[in-house]
Scaffold this motif. Structure first.
Motif: not given
Length: 256
Positions: A229, A234-235, A237
């Motif tokens: 990331f 991103s996490k 997403d």
């Protein structure tokens, strides 16, 4: 955890962000060297030659050589040669130096603007209407349409730029023909890289920051994936999506 022998490493968003170095990415490459692990920088960028990639990596503190670089330009050349053994291959090229120099270093591949066997489209920041017109006419006349990658947009500093996928979409809309894509997230580039360097899928880990290109390339080729990331994805997403084999905030977190 598997004892991975080969790491396929993305560049932008993984090792650097434009001109900014991602220190954990650089440390990861150094850890791979110290551990005796092999790696290939697997980029979707066709505007640079392998030596230009090496030079850029040097600016970010990584000493490597062209034997550790694999691009869609190289995969496209291998694809053309594999599909047309012992034949002359006429091509019309839209792209920049990385694509032109790679394709035309092979004597079997020659320029043919009037009646090419293939239209090869890579990122071209000097794209013109005339180039599009020639490509479209060739495809309508039977040329096979190949796109080096399907990236619709490219991150650049604080803005997004139209990518090669946008160029290919324009040609596809005009001709009614969809391209065969070579680069990530397609399996083609991964399988070509493994064949060239002599590794198996089950001993390989694909590392990148972009879920839609890097991680999906792993899914499509059945190669394990490590999502970091530090770039595009991103996490949050991927919360509702198929999960990669591994996901980390920083490559410092991944043990070798």
């Amino acid at each position: 955890m598997k004892n991975y022998r080969l790491f396929l490493l993305d560049l932008d968003g993984t090792i650097y962000r434009g001109k900014e170095t991602i220190a954990s990415g650089v440390r990861f490459v150094r850890r791979l060297n110290a551990a005796g692990k092999d790696y290939i920088f697997l980029t979707n960028n066709t505007t640079r030659t392998p030596q230009m990639v090496v030079d850029k990596l040097q600016q970010h503190g990584i000493e490597t050589d062209i034997q550790h670089v694999y691009t869609p330009s190289m995969a496209t050349a291998s694809y053309l040669l594999g599909e047309n053994p012992h034949q002359k291959i006429g091509v019309y090229i839209i792209g920049e130096i990385g694509l032109w120099s790679e394709l035309l270093q092979h004597p079997e591949i020659e320029l043919n603007e009037k009646n090419p066997d293939y239209v090869i489209v890579g990122m071209d920041t000097d794209l013109t209407y005339n180039k599009i017109k020639i490509a479209c006419n060739a495809i309508r006349n039977g040329a096979t349409f190949i796109g080096t990658n399907a990236d619709m947009n490219l991150p650049s500093a604080d803005e997004w730029l139209p990518g090669n996928g946008s160029q290919c979409t324009m040609i596809a809309a005009s001709t009614g023909q969809s391209p065969l894509y070579i680069g990530k997230p397609e399996a083609v580039i991964v399988e070509m890289a493994l064949a060239k360097f002599g590794y198996q899928k089950n001993e390989t880990l694909l590392v990148g920051d972009n879920y839609d290109t890097d991680i999906k390339a792993g899914f499509n080729s059945q190669v394990d994936q490590l999502l970091v990331f530090t770039g595009i994805t991103s996490k949050k997403d991927i919360k509702e999506k198929r999960q990669p084999t591994f996901a980390v905030a920083s490559l410092d977190e991944f043990p070798l």
